[in-house]
Design a protein around this motif. Structure first.
Motif, short mmCIF file in Angstrom:
data_model
loop_
_atom_site.label_atom_id
_atom_site.label_comp_id
_atom_site.label_asym_id
_atom_site.label_seq_id
_atom_site.Cartn_x
_atom_site.Cartn_y
_atom_site.Cartn_z
N SER A 236 -50.61 24.56 -3.54
CA SER A 236 -49.83 25.44 -2.65
C SER A 236 -48.57 24.71 -2.63
O SER A 236 -48.15 23.79 -3.29
CB SER A 236 -50.38 25.18 -1.13
OG SER A 236 -50.32 23.62 -0.81
N ASP A 237 -47.63 25.33 -2.04
CA ASP A 237 -46.13 25.08 -1.89
C ASP A 237 -46.27 23.61 -1.50
O ASP A 237 -45.31 22.95 -1.82
CB ASP A 237 -45.21 25.94 -1.26
CG ASP A 237 -44.77 27.14 -2.03
OD1 ASP A 237 -45.17 27.22 -3.25
OD2 ASP A 237 -44.34 28.06 -1.46
N GLY A 238 -46.69 23.40 -0.35
CA GLY A 238 -46.75 22.08 0.25
C GLY A 238 -47.25 21.01 -0.56
O GLY A 238 -46.63 19.73 -0.64
N SER A 239 -48.32 21.20 -1.43
CA SER A 239 -48.73 20.11 -2.19
C SER A 239 -47.69 19.86 -3.40
O SER A 239 -47.76 18.86 -3.97
CB SER A 239 -50.16 20.39 -2.68
OG SER A 239 -50.53 21.58 -3.35
N TRP A 240 -47.14 21.05 -3.97
CA TRP A 240 -46.04 20.79 -4.86
C TRP A 240 -45.08 19.83 -4.37
O TRP A 240 -44.48 19.11 -5.22
CB TRP A 240 -45.59 22.28 -5.39
CG TRP A 240 -46.27 22.79 -6.60
CD1 TRP A 240 -46.81 24.06 -6.38
CD2 TRP A 240 -46.82 22.32 -7.50
NE1 TRP A 240 -47.31 24.57 -7.73
CE2 TRP A 240 -47.30 23.38 -8.35
CE3 TRP A 240 -46.69 21.06 -8.37
CZ2 TRP A 240 -48.21 23.19 -9.45
CZ3 TRP A 240 -47.28 21.00 -9.44
CH2 TRP A 240 -47.83 22.03 -10.30
N ASP A 241 -44.71 20.23 -3.01
CA ASP A 241 -43.61 19.45 -2.44
C ASP A 241 -43.96 17.85 -2.23
O ASP A 241 -43.36 17.05 -2.88
CB ASP A 241 -43.20 19.99 -1.11
CG ASP A 241 -42.52 21.26 -1.31
OD1 ASP A 241 -41.79 21.44 -2.31
OD2 ASP A 241 -42.45 21.87 -0.26
N ASP A 242 -45.22 17.59 -1.97
CA ASP A 242 -45.80 16.29 -2.03
C ASP A 242 -45.74 15.62 -3.44
O ASP A 242 -45.30 14.53 -3.70
CB ASP A 242 -47.30 16.26 -1.43
CG ASP A 242 -47.19 16.72 0.11
OD1 ASP A 242 -46.24 16.73 0.72
OD2 ASP A 242 -48.21 17.01 0.45
N TYR A 243 -45.90 16.36 -4.41
CA TYR A 243 -46.32 15.96 -5.83
C TYR A 243 -44.47 15.51 -6.18
O TYR A 243 -44.30 14.65 -6.86
CB TYR A 243 -46.87 16.89 -6.83
CG TYR A 243 -46.68 16.37 -8.16
CD1 TYR A 243 -47.70 15.78 -8.52
CD2 TYR A 243 -45.90 17.09 -9.06
CE1 TYR A 243 -47.74 15.18 -9.92
CE2 TYR A 243 -46.02 16.86 -10.38
CZ TYR A 243 -47.01 15.73 -10.77
OH TYR A 243 -46.86 15.29 -12.14
N ILE A 244 -43.70 16.51 -6.07
CA ILE A 244 -42.35 16.12 -6.40
C ILE A 244 -41.68 15.19 -5.54
O ILE A 244 -41.05 14.12 -6.42
CB ILE A 244 -41.63 17.81 -5.91
CG1 ILE A 244 -42.03 18.79 -6.74
CG2 ILE A 244 -40.05 17.33 -5.98
CD1 ILE A 244 -41.48 20.03 -6.47
N ASP A 245 -42.03 15.04 -4.42
CA ASP A 245 -41.68 13.70 -3.81
C ASP A 245 -41.99 12.61 -4.57
O ASP A 245 -41.50 11.44 -4.44
CB ASP A 245 -42.06 13.81 -2.12
CG ASP A 245 -41.27 14.89 -1.42
OD1 ASP A 245 -40.11 15.27 -1.82
OD2 ASP A 245 -41.88 15.23 -0.41
N ALA A 246 -43.27 12.61 -4.59
CA ALA A 246 -43.93 11.22 -5.31
C ALA A 246 -43.42 10.76 -6.41
O ALA A 246 -43.15 9.55 -6.86
CB ALA A 246 -45.59 11.60 -5.24
N VAL A 247 -43.39 12.03 -7.54
CA VAL A 247 -42.70 11.75 -8.73
C VAL A 247 -41.46 11.17 -8.63
O VAL A 247 -41.18 10.33 -9.18
CB VAL A 247 -42.96 12.93 -9.73
CG1 VAL A 247 -42.22 12.78 -10.80
CG2 VAL A 247 -44.33 13.17 -9.99
N GLY A 248 -40.74 11.87 -7.65
CA GLY A 248 -39.21 11.50 -7.51
C GLY A 248 -39.16 10.07 -7.07
O GLY A 248 -38.32 9.17 -7.53
N ARG A 249 -39.92 9.79 -5.93
CA ARG A 249 -40.16 8.24 -5.76
C ARG A 249 -40.40 7.13 -6.80
O ARG A 249 -39.81 6.33 -7.22
CB ARG A 249 -40.98 7.99 -4.53
CG ARG A 249 -40.26 8.34 -3.06
CD ARG A 249 -41.40 7.92 -2.05
NE ARG A 249 -42.72 8.34 -2.08
CZ ARG A 249 -43.17 9.54 -1.86
NH1 ARG A 249 -42.25 10.32 -1.13
NH2 ARG A 249 -44.34 9.88 -1.81
N ALA A 250 -41.42 7.63 -7.64
CA ALA A 250 -42.05 6.79 -8.58
C ALA A 250 -41.05 6.52 -9.76
O ALA A 250 -40.96 5.65 -10.14
CB ALA A 250 -43.21 7.37 -9.27
N LEU A 251 -40.03 7.54 -10.16
CA LEU A 251 -39.12 7.46 -11.07
C LEU A 251 -37.69 7.20 -10.54
O LEU A 251 -36.70 7.06 -11.15
CB LEU A 251 -39.09 8.85 -11.81
CG LEU A 251 -40.28 9.10 -12.63
CD1 LEU A 251 -39.96 10.60 -13.10
CD2 LEU A 251 -40.50 8.27 -13.81
N ALA A 252 -37.55 6.99 -9.20
CA ALA A 252 -36.34 6.56 -8.50
C ALA A 252 -35.22 7.73 -8.90
O ALA A 252 -34.21 7.26 -9.18
CB ALA A 252 -35.93 5.33 -8.75
#
Length: 63
Positions: free
Chosen positions: A5-21
């Motif tokens: 869902s859009d919400g879990s995509w946002d969670d994924y995007i946030d997590a990957v963004g944090r992991a890759l700085a």
């Protein structure tokens, strides 16, 4: 991530963004989400394509 869902995509995007700085601006999210959805559909096509057991990998050619 199957059919997120859009919400879990946002969670994924946030997590990957944090992991890759990587800073991710809110304006980029729709394009990132669309890219992830297309990539997931293409990966699903490859994953579902069955190959016979005797299939061998192609030779590697270098120039």
């Amino acid at each position: 991530m199957a059919e997120a869902s859009d919400g879990s995509w946002d969670d994924y995007i946030d997590a990957v963004g944090r992991a890759l700085a990587l800073p991710i601006e809110d304006a980029w999210r729709p394009a990132i989400r669309a890219n992830l959805e297309v990539s997931l559909r293409m990966a699903k096509l490859v994953d579902e394509f069955s190959l016979p057991d005797e299939t061998e990998p192609a030779s590697v050619f270098t120039a």
